[in-house]
Design a protein around this motif. Structure first.
Motif, PDB file in Angstrom:
ATOM      1  N   TYR A   1       0.837  -1.197   0.000  1.00 26.85           N
ATOM      2  CA  TYR A   1       0.000   0.000   0.000  1.00 26.85           C
ATOM      3  C   TYR A   1       0.872   1.247   0.000  1.00 26.85           C
ATOM      4  O   TYR A   1       1.821   1.357   0.770  1.00 26.85           O
ATOM      5  CB  TYR A   1      -0.906   0.019   1.231  1.00 26.85           C
ATOM      6  CG  TYR A   1      -1.834   1.215   1.272  1.00 26.85           C
ATOM      7  CD1 TYR A   1      -2.908   1.312   0.400  1.00 26.85           C
ATOM      8  CD2 TYR A   1      -1.622   2.247   2.184  1.00 26.85           C
ATOM      9  CE1 TYR A   1      -3.755   2.411   0.426  1.00 26.85           C
ATOM     10  CE2 TYR A   1      -2.463   3.348   2.228  1.00 26.85           C
ATOM     11  CZ  TYR A   1      -3.525   3.425   1.351  1.00 26.85           C
ATOM     12  OH  TYR A   1      -4.357   4.511   1.383  1.00 26.85           O
ATOM     13  N   PHE A   2       0.560   2.181  -0.891  1.00 24.55           N
ATOM     14  CA  PHE A   2       1.287   3.443  -0.980  1.00 24.55           C
ATOM     15  C   PHE A   2       0.403   4.556  -0.432  1.00 24.55           C
ATOM     16  O   PHE A   2      -0.709   4.764  -0.905  1.00 24.55           O
ATOM     17  CB  PHE A   2       1.669   3.753  -2.436  1.00 24.55           C
ATOM     18  CG  PHE A   2       2.877   2.992  -2.896  1.00 24.55           C
ATOM     19  CD1 PHE A   2       4.116   3.595  -2.939  1.00 24.55           C
ATOM     20  CD2 PHE A   2       2.779   1.662  -3.268  1.00 24.55           C
ATOM     21  CE1 PHE A   2       5.241   2.903  -3.349  1.00 24.55           C
ATOM     22  CE2 PHE A   2       3.887   0.953  -3.682  1.00 24.55           C
ATOM     23  CZ  PHE A   2       5.124   1.581  -3.723  1.00 24.55           C
ATOM     24  N   ASP A   3       0.923   5.267   0.569  1.00 27.57           N
ATOM     25  CA  ASP A   3       0.151   6.355   1.162  1.00 27.57           C
ATOM     26  C   ASP A   3       0.826   7.708   0.939  1.00 27.57           C
ATOM     27  O   ASP A   3       0.743   8.616   1.763  1.00 27.57           O
ATOM     28  CB  ASP A   3      -0.052   6.119   2.670  1.00 27.57           C
ATOM     29  CG  ASP A   3       1.270   5.954   3.405  1.00 27.57           C
ATOM     30  OD1 ASP A   3       2.323   5.983   2.747  1.00 27.57           O
ATOM     31  OD2 ASP A   3       1.235   5.792   4.636  1.00 27.57           O
ATOM     32  N   GLU A   4       1.527   7.819  -0.204  1.00 27.03           N
ATOM     33  CA  GLU A   4       2.193   9.079  -0.533  1.00 27.03           C
ATOM     34  C   GLU A   4       1.224   9.977  -1.297  1.00 27.03           C
ATOM     35  O   GLU A   4       0.809   9.650  -2.406  1.00 27.03           O
ATOM     36  CB  GLU A   4       3.444   8.819  -1.385  1.00 27.03           C
ATOM     37  CG  GLU A   4       4.482   7.931  -0.707  1.00 27.03           C
ATOM     38  CD  GLU A   4       5.640   7.612  -1.621  1.00 27.03           C
ATOM     39  OE1 GLU A   4       5.619   8.072  -2.780  1.00 27.03           O
ATOM     40  OE2 GLU A   4       6.564   6.903  -1.184  1.00 27.03           O
ATOM     41  N   PRO A   5       0.859  11.134  -0.699  1.00 24.02           N
ATOM     42  CA  PRO A   5      -0.044  12.065  -1.407  1.00 24.02           C
ATOM     43  C   PRO A   5       0.616  12.559  -2.697  1.00 24.02           C
ATOM     44  O   PRO A   5       1.852  12.695  -2.755  1.00 24.02           O
ATOM     45  CB  PRO A   5      -0.209  13.206  -0.397  1.00 24.02           C
ATOM     46  CG  PRO A   5       0.179  12.612   0.918  1.00 24.02           C
ATOM     47  CD  PRO A   5       1.220  11.591   0.622  1.00 24.02           C
TER      48      PRO A   5
ATOM     49  N   GLU B   1      -2.795   7.660  -3.166  1.00 27.83           N
ATOM     50  CA  GLU B   1      -2.862   6.664  -2.100  1.00 27.83           C
ATOM     51  C   GLU B   1      -3.588   5.444  -2.658  1.00 27.83           C
ATOM     52  O   GLU B   1      -4.779   5.505  -2.969  1.00 27.83           O
ATOM     53  CB  GLU B   1      -3.600   7.229  -0.886  1.00 27.83           C
ATOM     54  CG  GLU B   1      -2.895   8.440  -0.271  1.00 27.83           C
ATOM     55  CD  GLU B   1      -3.599   8.951   0.957  1.00 27.83           C
ATOM     56  OE1 GLU B   1      -4.479   8.228   1.476  1.00 27.83           O
ATOM     57  OE2 GLU B   1      -3.284  10.067   1.412  1.00 27.83           O
TER      58      GLU B   1
ATOM     59  N   GLU C   1       6.368  -1.910  -9.226  1.00 27.36           N
ATOM     60  CA  GLU C   1       7.277  -0.813  -8.936  1.00 27.36           C
ATOM     61  C   GLU C   1       7.801  -0.254 -10.252  1.00 27.36           C
ATOM     62  O   GLU C   1       7.784  -0.938 -11.283  1.00 27.36           O
ATOM     63  CB  GLU C   1       8.422  -1.268  -8.040  1.00 27.36           C
ATOM     64  CG  GLU C   1       9.216  -2.453  -8.550  1.00 27.36           C
ATOM     65  CD  GLU C   1      10.254  -2.896  -7.547  1.00 27.36           C
ATOM     66  OE1 GLU C   1      10.713  -2.036  -6.761  1.00 27.36           O
ATOM     67  OE2 GLU C   1      10.610  -4.084  -7.538  1.00 27.36           O
TER      68      GLU C   1
END
Length: 248
Positions: free
Chosen positions: A182-186, A189, A195
């Motif tokens: 899970y990527f939570d980089e604004p 998300e 990758e």
């Protein structure tokens, strides 16, 4: 006809070898990607079409696809049913403000995907699902670039080569499985299955000389460098000299 028959025999043999196991592991998918994806050949093929026919606009897409429920892959969520898809795609647009100058945009894609069977795994592919409409795992390469042509003897193509590879992790037994971190980089998300890595792509020609290179920013290294000179003679035909370096 003989060549087509041989190709069919090879495809049937590969399909049967996979079907016996009923599973595509991360190792076997890596082998499939390495033997099926060649973005530089894709670039050369479409670039030759553009040079020969000089279109104002080009769109082309080709794919080979199996049935969605043919294969199973091991993942962090358990076994998931998928269907492999191999694809090539090209998009090209050209604008010529004057005879001695033209501007073009191009995007080429070469890849192989493991598409999740949405009929079996609705909990993964639904927009309302926890994972937000997953597509599957993929290994793709893109060339996205701009093309400037100053005259018939000088032109340059500069842009990016983007490589997407599937996330792989180890299960409790130490076996490789496909992963969904899970990527939570604004501002993005999301759950993601791949990758991404970007390299600088440069291709230029000047008076019969052609230079092509790939530069990787992350490791600050040159992964490809080519310089070629094509010699043409009406009597003896064509002859090409080249110096090529590939980092593998």
């Amino acid at each position: 006809m003989k060549s087509i028959f041989i190709i069919l025999i090879i495809l049937i043999s590969i399909n049967q070898s996979f079907a016996q196991k009923g599973q595509i592991t991360p190792d076997s998918f890596e082998w499939m990607a390495k033997t099926s994806i060649n973005i530089m050949d894709t670039y050369q093929y479409y670039n030759t079409l553009i040079d020969n026919y000089e279109p104002k606009f080009l769109f082309d897409a080709r794919s080979v696809q199996t049935f969605w429920d043919n294969y199973i892959i091991p993942t962090t969520l358990g076994d998931i049913t998928v269907g492999p898809i191999q694809m090539d795609m090209a998009l090209y647009w050209k604008w010529q403000p004057r005879d001695s100058l033209s501007f073009g945009f191009l995007a080429f894609v070469n890849g192989i995907d493991l598409q999740i069977d949405e009929n079996i795994h609705l909990e993964l592919t639904s927009v309302d699902s926890l994972y937000g409409d997953l597509y599957g795992w993929k290994s793709r390469k893109y060339i996205i670039a701009v093309h400037l042509e100053f005259n018939k003897d000088i032109d340059v193509t500069i842009g990016a080569l983007i490589q997407q590879t599937p996330y792989i992790t180890l299960d409790s037994l130490g076996n490789q499985v496909f992963s969904i971190p899970y990527f939570d980089e604004p501002p993005i998300e999301e759950w993601r299955t791949y990758e991404e890595q970007t390299e600088l792509f440069l291709n230029g020609t000047a008076y019969g000389y052609e230079v092509r290179t790939l530069y990787e920013f992350k490791e600050s290294s040159i992964n490809l460098f080519e310089i070629n000179k094509e010699l043409k003679n009406k009597r003896y035909g064509e002859f090409e000299l080249g110096l090529n370096y590939y980092k593998h």
